[in-house]
Design a protein around this motif. Structure first.
Motif, PDB file in Angstrom:
ATOM      1  N   UNK A  35       0.731  -1.178   0.103  1.00 41.59           N
ATOM      2  CA  UNK A  35      -0.105   0.156  -0.021  1.00 41.59           C
ATOM      3  C   UNK A  35       0.923   1.272  -0.002  1.00 41.59           C
ATOM      4  N   UNK A  36       0.349   2.394  -0.828  1.00 41.63           N
ATOM      5  CA  UNK A  36       1.161   3.486  -0.705  1.00 41.63           C
ATOM      6  C   UNK A  36       1.191   4.127   0.587  1.00 41.63           C
ATOM      7  N   UNK A  37       2.323   4.663   1.120  1.00 42.75           N
ATOM      8  CA  UNK A  37       2.352   5.466   2.285  1.00 42.75           C
ATOM      9  C   UNK A  37       2.735   6.956   1.960  1.00 42.75           C
ATOM     10  N   UNK A  38       2.062   7.763   2.642  1.00 42.90           N
ATOM     11  CA  UNK A  38       2.485   9.103   2.219  1.00 42.90           C
ATOM     12  C   UNK A  38       3.859   9.759   2.599  1.00 42.90           C
TER      13      UNK A  38
END
Lengths: 261, 621
Positions: B305-308
């Motif tokens: 998943x993308x992380x900021x």
């Protein structure tokens, strides 16, 4: 009882195979309706036509008073019809919560937003939905790590995101452990009982079907051969023949699997 | 007196060319069908076949026997080289994303290029005529070379032989089974490794044979590889990936199109073939005789998943930006030019990554957008007398407009076919830039496109590039984290699920093409002012492959991968291109990286940190 879905004369051929033949039925409001039948009976074909995945050859599908034939899956969804898949379809590169947030963002028509942080949108709402399916504690896990039973529950949470009036579930408990199956269907039955959503589901597990469905329809070789309360269907000799089989029938069942593929 | 005999002769010439084209394309198709590898090096095998045949024909005693045994031996040799490449390199990276295999084959293209240059030199080598077939026969008053007639027979003969092999032999059955469903064939106990090597041998053999047979007709040259590979791709795609008969039909179609197209529109025959391919792909997205590809099962690990951007990575990013801002204080002009190149490459790679990573769409033609940005700016300056600011603002819009058109076609296809269509677009646009002398200057390009007065110094222009390129990258980053980017990823992860929660996947992909096209256009327009000139090479296929290499060097699953990849690429290229035989060295380096870090430079780094993090987690009680 008001009708939320009215299917009439639905048919689909694959080459020479009649996968679904002149199927007609109705789904009442707040009803839990099961569609059963042996492998290859045409359940999934039927389902894919209802959800817009597959174009029907003929027939009409009215949902919530609107004609659905010819509409794309996303248009059908917009009209308040949600679905789950036989083999789960989730966004593997997102977290559990993000999977639900996607449906919420889409419902609010935010998908073409170029600025907001998607991660932060509708987090509480997503959590609430996940709570309903008992997945709140896994909200931040990557979806790719989930056990299959949990994926099935996640799919249900995603499907419930836009408060659908109709929920179509293709074998909602396939691949789950027996205990999980019961609790999932109890959950669905509870939702229907609370009101607001009507459910059509296909299922192989007869305990699930006869334990939860208000009405059961039986599909065999593409045709609806019986419909009624669980007790009626259970007593139907034709249904017994289909499920228990007779030596003579086995020889005829040449097209097995063709339609369910 | 009618023209009929002439047209008939032209038709026969077309058929003769079709035969050698078929040989190359059938091998390519076989290899793709079984291994799912798009073999860029297939044209190089063809070229090797031609060069070795040239040498052998001259070395062996002349005569019919000598000639044909050199042809056969060359094909055999090339087949062995192909098998060896499969055995040594590809076998190790079958589990990596398919693009890695593609880049590995492109590395082989570079290596074979230089090997051929080293062995045979830069001169074109015309072989002797085939003994016994060196005359010409008069048909309807037109003289047809006997050798062409032999080739016309050879094509269908090879088709028959391959067809019989595939349908009557055990090995052939296995190959067909693996083409149909590789996993199932594996599950049934077929030895895949052996099968893959065998298919590579056979495919390369056919390519070598095609090249060797071409020696009496055409001079062996170092340009043969990329020339033939573009055409072979077209043939394979038109015919349907994996279909030998389809490849034959398509080879005849394309060769005849060339033979007659050259009479009508002598300059754009290759464009003609590509247009046919585009039309075929739109009507039949899997080619004339191909079958829709079965979905890929378990294509590698899913992305995290993308992380900021926060914490340590944010600090690292800020340090890099600060270093770039302060660079002119210490770096000389040369270093600034190199850094400008890096910034341009980084935005180019990041925009390509946007459609490949989150979008999941492979593009072989991304340089088109880069080139259109560059040419757009150059033409604005040259014909409209526009200033630098206007050119930099308007040119990317041209590229974005191209994104609208190209994207509309592309989102209707998937996988390899999509990649092939982008390749076709790239080739068409390249041909136009190359041949539309009056506007683009053709091969001479457009020169004298310099920055405005205030940005004339290297340092000033560096800041222009810094602002535009970092700005573009920041936009892409923002879009990726926005609902739009998530929608794009959703469509890639599961288009079924995305559509069934109301997401219009095609619209997202289309928009992604427009955005990526526009920002590649920004990179292109920044590039043209930094160099002062633009040549057709900047939108040719190798430039697109550069982009692919950068993305893969960085790791496709990494958001900041393309930037790391662009940095590695720019500085490596700068060092390596100063050496002789730099292509081979560069190819070797690519192979090394592909073998050592199948998830890219940034990917490898991330793997290390995850491992470190994992250990840290385990260490906690």
């Amino acid at each position: 009882m008001t009708t939320v879905m009215k299917v009439s004369g639905l048919s689909k051929h694959f080459g020479g195979v009649r996968a679904v033949q002149d199927v007609s039925f109705e789904l009442g409001e707040n009803q839990l309706l099961a569609l059963i039948g042996p492998n290859g009976a045409g359940k999934t074909t039927c389902f894919n036509m209802l959800t817009g995945q597959l174009k029907s050859d003929s027939g009409s599908i009215l949902m919530l008073g609107k004609e659905m034939t010819g509409l794309k899956p996303r248009q059908i969804w917009r009209l308040g019809v949600a679905r789950t898949f036989q083999i789960t379809e989730t966004f593997a590169s997102m977290t559990v919560s993000e999977n639900v947030q996607m449906a919420l963002m889409s419902h609010e028509r935010e998908m073409f937003g170029f600025w907001a942080r998607a991660k932060d949108r509708y987090v509480p709402d997503a959590l609430e939905l996940l709570m309903q399916v008992d997945m709140a504690d896994q909200a931040r896990r990557p979806c790719a790590e989930l056990a299959y039973g949990d994926l099935k529950r996640l799919e249900l949470a995603v499907a419930l995101a836009h408060s659908p009036r109709i929920l179509l579930m293709d074998e909602p408990t396939a691949g789950m452990a027996p205990g999980e199956r019961k609790s999932l269907m109890a959950l669905v039955a509870g939702l229907v009982g609370k009101g607001g959503v009507s459910v059509l589901f296909t299922e192989h597990d007869m305990d699930i079907v006869f334990g939860h469905a208000e009405k059961v329809m039986v599909l065999d070789q593409g045709e609806l051969v019986a419909a009624g309360t669980p007790a009626e269907v259970r007593a139907n000799p034709l249904v017994q023949e289909i499920y228990l089989g007779q030596p003579a029938r086995i020889d005829q069942s040449g097209d097995e699997g063709a339609a369910d593929a | 007196m009618s023209d009929a005999p002439f047209y008939f002769a032209q038709f026969l010439t077309g058929l003769a060319s079709a035969s050698s084209l078929f040989l190359v394309a059938s091998g390519l198709s076989l290899i793709f069908g079984v291994t799912r590898i798009v073999n860029f090096a297939h044209g190089s095998f063809y070229m090797l076949g031609a060069f070795t045949a040239y040498s052998l024909v001259n070395a062996l005693p002349s005569g019919i026997f000598g000639f044909w045994s050199s042809v056969f031996l060359s094909a055999l040799l090339v087949g062995l080289i192909g098998a060896m490449f499969e055995f040594v390199v590809l076998r190790r990276i079958y589990r990596a994303p398919e693009l890695f295999q593609l880049v590995a084959t492109f590395a082989l293209v570079l290596i074979i290029q230089d090997a051929a240059l080293w062995i045979w030199g830069a001169e074109d080598l015309l072989g002797p005529r085939a003994p016994g077939l060196d005359g010409a026969i008069e048909i309807f008053g037109e003289r047809i070379p006997e050798y062409d007639l032999a080739l016309i027979v050879a094509g269908p003969a090879v088709l028959l032989a391959v067809w019989l092999f595939l349908h009557r032999s055990r090995w052939g059955t296995l190959i067909r089974a693996a083409t149909e469903d590789r996993e199932m064939a594996g599950a049934l106990g077929v030895n895949q490794s052996l099968l893959f090597t065998a298919v590579f041998f056979l495919g390369s053999f056919l390519a070598g044979l095609g090249g060797a047979l071409q020696v009496p007709r055409e001079a062996a040259s170092l340009l043969m590889d990329l020339n033939v590979i573009a055409e072979a791709f077209v043939v394979v795609v038109i015919g349907g990936m994996g279909s030998i008969v389809g490849a034959f039909l398509a080879a005849v179609l394309v060769a005849e199109l060339n033979a007659f197209g050259i009479l009508v529109l002598p300059k754009i025959t290759i464009v003609l073939a590509f247009i046919v391919m585009a039309v075929v792909l739109i009507v039949r997205p899997w080619g004339l005789l191909g079958k829709p590809q079965a979905g890929q099962h378990g294509a590698g690990e899913p992305e995290q998943p993308l992380r900021p951007l926060a914490g340590l990575p944010l600090v690292a990013a800020l340090i890099v930006v600060a270093a770039l801002v302060l660079a002119p204080a210490i770096a000389g002009d040369f270093m600034l030019v190199l850094l400008t190149d890096f910034l341009v490459a980084a935005l180019f790679a990041a925009s390509l990554h946007f459609i490949m990573g989150p979008g999941g769409m492979i593009s072989f033609g991304h340089a088109v957008f880069f080139g259109l940005g560059a040419y757009g700016a150059a033409l604005l300056v040259k014909f409209a007398g526009a200033g630098m600011i206007v050119a930099l603002a308007v040119a990317p819009l041209c590229a974005a407009a191209a994104g609208v058109v190209v994207g509309w076609f592309c989102v209707r296809l998937s996988g390899v076919y999509l990649a092939m269509l982008t390749l076709a677009v790239a080739q068409i646009v390249w041909s136009i830039a190359f041949q539309w002398q009056d506007v683009t200057g053709g091969d001479d390009g457009i020169v004298g496109v310099w920055p405005a007065q205030w940005a004339a110094s290297k340092a000033a222009y560096y800041y222009v590039a810094l602002v535009l390129c970092l700005g573009g990258i920041w936009l892409l980053h923002r879009f990726t984290h926005a609902p739009f980017g998530y929608g794009l990823r959703a469509g890639r992860d599961s288009s079924l699920r995305a559509e069934s929660i109301g997401i219009n996947v095609h619209a997202h992909q289309w928009m992604a093409f427009v955005i990526a096209g526009g920002l590649a256009g920004v990179a292109g327009s920044v590039f043209v002012f930094s160099k002062g000139s633009i040549f057709p090479d900047e939108l040719a296929i190798p430039r697109s492959v550069d982009g692919l290499i950068m993305v893969l060097l960085g790791g496709i699953k990494m958001l900041f991968g393309p930037i790391a990849g662009a940095a590695a690429f720019t500085f490596l290229e700068d060092i390596v291109t100063r050496l002789s035989y730099w292509r081979a060295i560069f190819g070797g380096l690519i192979l090394l990286i592909v073998l050592a870090a199948p998830d890219g430079v940034a990917g490898g780094f991330a793997r290390l940190t995850t491992r470190w993090r994992g250990k840290a987690l385990q260490a906690k009680p």
